[in-house]
Motif scaffolding. Structure first.
Motif, mmCIF file in Angstrom:
data_model
loop_
_atom_site.group_PDB
_atom_site.id
_atom_site.type_symbol
_atom_site.label_atom_id
_atom_site.label_comp_id
_atom_site.label_asym_id
_atom_site.label_seq_id
_atom_site.Cartn_x
_atom_site.Cartn_y
_atom_site.Cartn_z
ATOM 1 N N MET A 196 27.702 34.551 -35.481
ATOM 2 C CA MET A 196 26.332 34.236 -35.788
ATOM 3 C C MET A 196 25.523 35.531 -35.758
ATOM 4 S SD MET A 196 23.843 31.657 -33.679
ATOM 5 C CE MET A 196 25.206 30.563 -33.474
ATOM 6 N N ASP A 197 24.746 35.781 -36.800
ATOM 7 C CA ASP A 197 23.964 37.010 -36.910
ATOM 8 C C ASP A 197 22.525 36.741 -36.474
ATOM 9 O OD1 ASP A 197 22.862 39.433 -37.513
ATOM 10 O OD2 ASP A 197 23.115 39.248 -39.680
ATOM 11 N N TRP A 198 22.183 37.149 -35.241
ATOM 12 C CA TRP A 198 20.854 36.869 -34.713
ATOM 13 C C TRP A 198 19.779 37.702 -35.379
ATOM 14 C CZ3 TRP A 198 20.011 32.583 -32.335
ATOM 15 C CH2 TRP A 198 21.059 31.950 -31.691
ATOM 16 N N THR A 199 20.118 38.795 -36.062
ATOM 17 C CA THR A 199 19.087 39.609 -36.717
ATOM 18 C C THR A 199 18.426 38.858 -37.860
ATOM 19 O OG1 THR A 199 20.661 40.654 -38.233
ATOM 20 C CG2 THR A 199 20.263 41.757 -36.125
ATOM 21 N N THR A 200 19.048 37.793 -38.338
ATOM 22 C CA THR A 200 18.441 36.992 -39.398
ATOM 23 C C THR A 200 17.840 35.702 -38.857
ATOM 24 O OG1 THR A 200 20.527 35.865 -39.880
ATOM 25 C CG2 THR A 200 20.087 37.902 -41.080
ATOM 26 N N ARG A 201 17.817 35.544 -37.521
ATOM 27 C CA ARG A 201 17.345 34.282 -36.941
ATOM 28 C C ARG A 201 16.398 34.450 -35.768
ATOM 29 N NH1 ARG A 201 22.735 30.779 -36.561
ATOM 30 N NH2 ARG A 201 21.238 29.197 -35.984
ATOM 31 N N LEU A 202 16.041 35.664 -35.420
ATOM 32 C CA LEU A 202 15.137 35.920 -34.314
ATOM 33 C C LEU A 202 13.792 36.411 -34.866
ATOM 34 C CD1 LEU A 202 14.691 36.042 -31.243
ATOM 35 C CD2 LEU A 202 15.583 38.369 -31.303
ATOM 36 N N TYR A 203 12.727 35.684 -34.522
ATOM 37 C CA TYR A 203 11.387 35.984 -35.019
ATOM 38 C C TYR A 203 10.487 36.354 -33.861
ATOM 39 C CZ TYR A 203 12.911 33.645 -39.286
ATOM 40 O OH TYR A 203 13.599 33.294 -40.422
ATOM 41 N N VAL A 204 9.381 37.046 -34.168
ATOM 42 C CA VAL A 204 8.413 37.441 -33.157
ATOM 43 C C VAL A 204 7.012 37.187 -33.704
ATOM 44 C CG1 VAL A 204 8.308 39.872 -33.886
ATOM 45 C CG2 VAL A 204 7.792 39.268 -31.521
ATOM 46 N N LEU A 205 6.087 36.892 -32.790
ATOM 47 C CA LEU A 205 4.676 36.706 -33.116
ATOM 48 C C LEU A 205 3.873 37.317 -31.984
ATOM 49 C CD1 LEU A 205 2.225 35.315 -34.596
ATOM 50 C CD2 LEU A 205 2.681 33.348 -33.140
ATOM 51 N N VAL A 206 2.865 38.118 -32.298
ATOM 52 C CA VAL A 206 1.993 38.715 -31.294
ATOM 53 C C VAL A 206 0.601 38.117 -31.468
ATOM 54 C CG1 VAL A 206 0.942 40.830 -30.427
ATOM 55 C CG2 VAL A 206 3.305 40.852 -31.224
ATOM 56 N N GLN A 207 0.080 37.538 -30.386
ATOM 57 C CA GLN A 207 -1.259 36.960 -30.385
ATOM 58 C C GLN A 207 -2.152 37.868 -29.543
ATOM 59 O OE1 GLN A 207 -1.573 33.207 -28.337
ATOM 60 N NE2 GLN A 207 -3.428 32.636 -29.444
ATOM 61 N N LEU A 208 -3.078 38.542 -30.194
ATOM 62 C CA LEU A 208 -4.012 39.437 -29.513
ATOM 63 C C LEU A 208 -5.154 38.600 -28.948
ATOM 64 C CD1 LEU A 208 -4.662 42.376 -28.845
ATOM 65 C CD2 LEU A 208 -5.845 42.528 -31.034
ATOM 66 N N LEU A 209 -5.268 38.533 -27.617
ATOM 67 C CA LEU A 209 -6.277 37.703 -26.959
ATOM 68 C C LEU A 209 -7.591 38.438 -26.763
ATOM 69 C CD1 LEU A 209 -3.983 36.017 -24.293
ATOM 70 C CD2 LEU A 209 -4.658 35.122 -26.522
ATOM 71 N N SER A 210 -7.520 39.712 -26.402
ATOM 72 C CA SER A 210 -8.736 40.505 -26.227
ATOM 73 C C SER A 210 -8.387 41.978 -26.406
ATOM 74 C CB SER A 210 -9.358 40.266 -24.850
ATOM 75 O OG SER A 210 -8.518 40.780 -23.833
ATOM 76 N N CYS A 211 -9.414 42.742 -26.786
ATOM 77 C CA CYS A 211 -9.212 44.177 -26.985
ATOM 78 C C CYS A 211 -10.523 44.891 -26.729
ATOM 79 C CB CYS A 211 -8.738 44.447 -28.413
ATOM 80 S SG CYS A 211 -8.597 46.207 -28.776
ATOM 81 N N SER A 212 -10.469 45.947 -25.928
ATOM 82 C CA SER A 212 -11.620 46.838 -25.776
ATOM 83 C C SER A 212 -11.155 48.203 -26.260
ATOM 84 C CB SER A 212 -12.092 46.886 -24.325
ATOM 85 O OG SER A 212 -11.101 47.449 -23.499
ATOM 86 N N GLY A 213 -11.732 48.642 -27.344
ATOM 87 C CA GLY A 213 -11.269 49.855 -27.999
ATOM 88 C C GLY A 213 -10.535 49.469 -29.262
ATOM 89 N N GLY A 214 -9.809 50.379 -29.832
ATOM 90 C CA GLY A 214 -9.093 50.110 -31.077
ATOM 91 C C GLY A 214 -7.721 49.516 -30.843
ATOM 92 N N CYS A 215 -7.493 48.371 -31.452
ATOM 93 C CA CYS A 215 -6.207 47.686 -31.343
ATOM 94 C C CYS A 215 -5.744 47.273 -32.733
ATOM 95 C CB CYS A 215 -6.310 46.432 -30.477
ATOM 96 S SG CYS A 215 -6.855 46.729 -28.784
ATOM 97 N N THR A 216 -4.483 47.482 -33.021
ATOM 98 C CA THR A 216 -3.907 47.049 -34.285
ATOM 99 C C THR A 216 -2.686 46.199 -33.994
ATOM 100 O OG1 THR A 216 -4.617 49.080 -35.370
ATOM 101 C CG2 THR A 216 -2.929 47.795 -36.490
#
Length: 82
Positions: free
Chosen positions: A1-21
């Motif tokens: 099984m090739d996990w590189t084609t089945r593993l996903y990520v999501l980043v939820q930015l809750l707060s930022c003071s200053g510059g965030c990307t």
């Protein structure tokens, strides 16, 4: 099984003071992330609160052990200064 084609990520930015990307604002295949950009970039002196979600795609053809089952996933992460 090739996990590189089945593993996903999501980043939820809750707060930022200053510059965030946020480099992963939507569900993204982890093998499709741009090299050397990471998940999130902060400007010098910036602070952020965020959540990181990892999602694994399962298939009906996957073999599972009988329930009840236990196990764990281990993720290693780090901060990089540029």
């Amino acid at each position: 099984m090739d996990w590189t084609t089945r593993l996903y990520v999501l980043v939820q930015l809750l707060s930022c003071s200053g510059g965030c990307t946020n480099h992963v604002p939507g569900v993204t295949l982890i093998s499709a992330l741009p090299d050397n950009r990471g998940l999130l970039s902060l400007s010098p002196g910036a602070t952020a609160t965020f959540r990181v979600y990892f999602l694994v795609e399962l298939s009906p053809e996957d073999t599972f052990i009988a329930f009840p089952a236990t196990g764990s996933l281990t993720f290693t992460y780090g901060y990089q200064r540029n």
